[in-house]
Design an enzyme around this catalytic site. Structure first.
Site, short mmCIF file in Angstrom:
data_model
loop_
_atom_site.label_atom_id
_atom_site.label_comp_id
_atom_site.label_asym_id
_atom_site.label_seq_id
_atom_site.Cartn_x
_atom_site.Cartn_y
_atom_site.Cartn_z
N ASP A 110 -13.66 -0.87 -19.44
CA ASP A 110 -14.53 -1.77 -18.66
C ASP A 110 -15.51 -2.56 -19.51
O ASP A 110 -16.49 -3.09 -19.00
CB ASP A 110 -15.24 -1.00 -17.54
CG ASP A 110 -16.52 -0.33 -17.99
OD1 ASP A 110 -16.60 0.08 -19.16
OD2 ASP A 110 -17.44 -0.23 -17.15
N GLU A 111 -15.25 -2.67 -20.82
CA GLU A 111 -16.17 -3.48 -21.61
C GLU A 111 -15.45 -4.28 -22.69
O GLU A 111 -14.43 -3.86 -23.22
CB GLU A 111 -17.29 -2.63 -22.23
CG GLU A 111 -16.80 -1.54 -23.11
CD GLU A 111 -17.92 -0.75 -23.78
OE1 GLU A 111 -18.95 -1.32 -24.17
OE2 GLU A 111 -17.72 0.46 -23.92
P1 TTP Z 1 -19.27 3.17 -17.97
O1 TTP Z 1 -19.26 1.70 -18.22
O2 TTP Z 1 -20.00 4.04 -18.92
O3 TTP Z 1 -19.88 3.48 -16.52
P2 TTP Z 1 -19.76 2.66 -15.18
O4 TTP Z 1 -19.00 1.39 -15.35
O5 TTP Z 1 -19.22 3.57 -14.11
O6 TTP Z 1 -21.26 2.36 -14.82
P3 TTP Z 1 -22.24 1.28 -15.44
O7 TTP Z 1 -22.57 0.35 -14.31
O8 TTP Z 1 -23.44 2.03 -15.90
O9 TTP Z 1 -21.51 0.59 -16.57
O10 TTP Z 1 -17.78 3.71 -17.89
C1 TTP Z 1 -16.71 2.98 -17.33
C2 TTP Z 1 -15.80 3.89 -16.53
O11 TTP Z 1 -15.32 4.95 -17.34
C3 TTP Z 1 -16.48 4.55 -15.35
O12 TTP Z 1 -16.47 3.75 -14.16
C4 TTP Z 1 -15.71 5.83 -15.19
C5 TTP Z 1 -15.22 6.15 -16.59
N1 TTP Z 1 -16.05 7.24 -17.15
C6 TTP Z 1 -15.62 8.56 -17.00
O13 TTP Z 1 -14.55 8.82 -16.42
N2 TTP Z 1 -16.42 9.57 -17.48
C7 TTP Z 1 -17.62 9.33 -18.11
O14 TTP Z 1 -18.31 10.27 -18.53
C8 TTP Z 1 -18.04 7.96 -18.27
C9 TTP Z 1 -19.35 7.66 -18.95
C10 TTP Z 1 -17.23 6.97 -17.77
MG MG Z 2 -19.46 0.06 -16.91
#
Ligand code: TTP
Ligand code: MG
Length: 360
Positions: A110-111
């Site tokens: 997701d980045e």
């Molecule tokens: P992140 O970008 O860290 O989290 P997010 O997108 O859910 O929230 P934010 O708005 O803060 O960016 O991680 C992306 C995806 O990766 C997240 O939706 C689910 C997965 N993930 C896990 O399965 N376990 C974890 O511990 C983390 C940090 C993320």
């Molecule tokens: Mg995210």
């Protein structure tokens, strides 16, 4: 001057489920990775922002998250993770991002980092990122938080500042101020242990760390880490993106209103083609396939393509081929009005420079 952007999707897995199941409106969402047979064993993968307000977060045992939801008498949906579906949404997002930057680095599901140096100014880079955020939202339904800065480190930290759906810009002259008051634990790559040791040295914000003599950091953490901490605290970071080679370039946009009139569609197609062409020129690339993407009022997506007899970099050819393809589509679908249109070029090859060299 390098201009780097970082984009991170908001509560990504949870946002994907919200798009797929609109009936979840009004409920908080927690995505679970179940490890055993029971309904309760496993850990939270991510929680949406409403669930985070209750205190639920990634890594928490599912049992504990359920307990929190029950105690708060909150309406929370606990859903199993569906990684294949999230990967599909991710691919779609990354292909949109590709259309906006010369180079991108997909850093996780997701980045991504974008090299926006060719946009020439921070003001233009901001416009690009605004459009990108809107397009991702319109196309996939998920929101992104973004940061723009002179390197990957600053861009990434900037994108974390205003979640969800934020856009934070840190120009080179603002890097020091931006970092100065952030807690050291927010410096990318600083874990809880390092943060604790720094705090015990009375170094609590990144500004303190930037002012700490590098020698002292080396004594505490060793050569490599000491130097790295010092650099990062001073806002120094890499601008090198791990590139993926592009196979195609495209731009897509929404028409002002649903239409099947060529006089409405032509100027839009031409603007999209000009933009695609500008990016081809920047990279000195030729194309030999033109595709138009059409999305009808009923949101059906279809494409029509034509392969040219030879690779070219001609804008005129891109105009005329796209217009013929749109025309053909409309003739073949007399009932349909178009909602969105796109232009894509493919079969990319190195451009004029190489051809000229071959003659030289
Ligand atoms: P992140 O970008 O860290 O989290 P997010 O997108 O859910 O929230 P934010 O708005 O803060 O960016 O991680 C992306 C995806 O990766 C997240 O939706 C689910 C997965 N993930 C896990 O399965 N376990 C974890 O511990 C983390 C940090 C993320
Ligand atoms: Mg995210």
């Amino acid at each position: 001057m390098a201009i780097i952007a970082h984009l991170d999707l908001d509560a990504f897995f949870a946002s994907c489920e919200r798009v797929r199941y609109p009936d979840l409106a009004g409920k908080a969402i927690v995505i679970c990775i179940f490890s055993g047979r029971g309904e309760e064993t496993g850990a939270v993968s991510t929680a949406d922002y409403a669930a985070r307000e209750l205190g639920i977060g990634a890594g928490m045992p599912i049992r504990q998250a359920k307990h929190i939801a029950e105690s708060a008498d909150a309406d929370v949906a606990f859903l199993p993770a569906d990684k294949e579906y999230y990967a599909m949404v991710s691919e779609r997002v990354m292909s949109i991002i590709e259309e906006y930057a010369d180079d991108i680095e997909v850093a996780s599901i997701d980045e991504a980092y974008l090299d926006l140096s060719s946009s020439g100014s921070y003001a233009d880079a901001v416009q690009e990122m605004r459009r990108l955020k809107q397009e991702i939202k319109a196309d996939t339904g998920v929101t992104a938080s973004t940061g723009i800065g002179p390197n990957k480190l600053v861009a990434k930290m900037a994108s974390d500042q205003d979640k969800p759906d934020g856009l934070t810009v840190v120009t080179p002259e603002n890097v020091q101020d931006f970092l100065a008051n952030l807690p050291v634990r927010e410096l990318y790559g600083v874990g809880p242990k390092t943060a604790q040791r720094l705090e015990s040295m009375n170094v609590t914000v990144i500004g303190d760390l930037a002012e700490t003599a590098v020698q002292r950091l080396i004594e505490m953490f060793g050569e490599a880490k000491g130097v790295s901490l010092h650099r990062k605290a001073n806002g120094e970071g890499s601008t090198e993106l791990e590139q993926r080679e592009k196979k195609q370039l495209s731009r897509i946009t929404t028409l002002q209103e649903d239409t099947r009139s060529m006089s409405d569609i032509r100027p839009v197609i031409r603007e999209l083609a000009r933009d695609v062409h500008r990016r081809l020129r920047q990279r000195d690339i030729q194309y030999s396939t033109v595709t138009v993407i059409v999305i009808s009022s009923e949101r059906k997506t279809r494409t029509r393509s034509r392969t040219l007899p030879a690779a070219t970099c001609s804008l005129e050819t891109m105009y005329s081929t796209s217009e013929i393809l749109i025309d053909e589509f409309l003739s073949g679908h007399p009932e349909e009005r178009l909602r969105r249109v796109g232009v894509r070029v493919g079969n990319l090859s190195n451009g004029m420079q190489e051809t000229l060299d071959a003659f030289g």
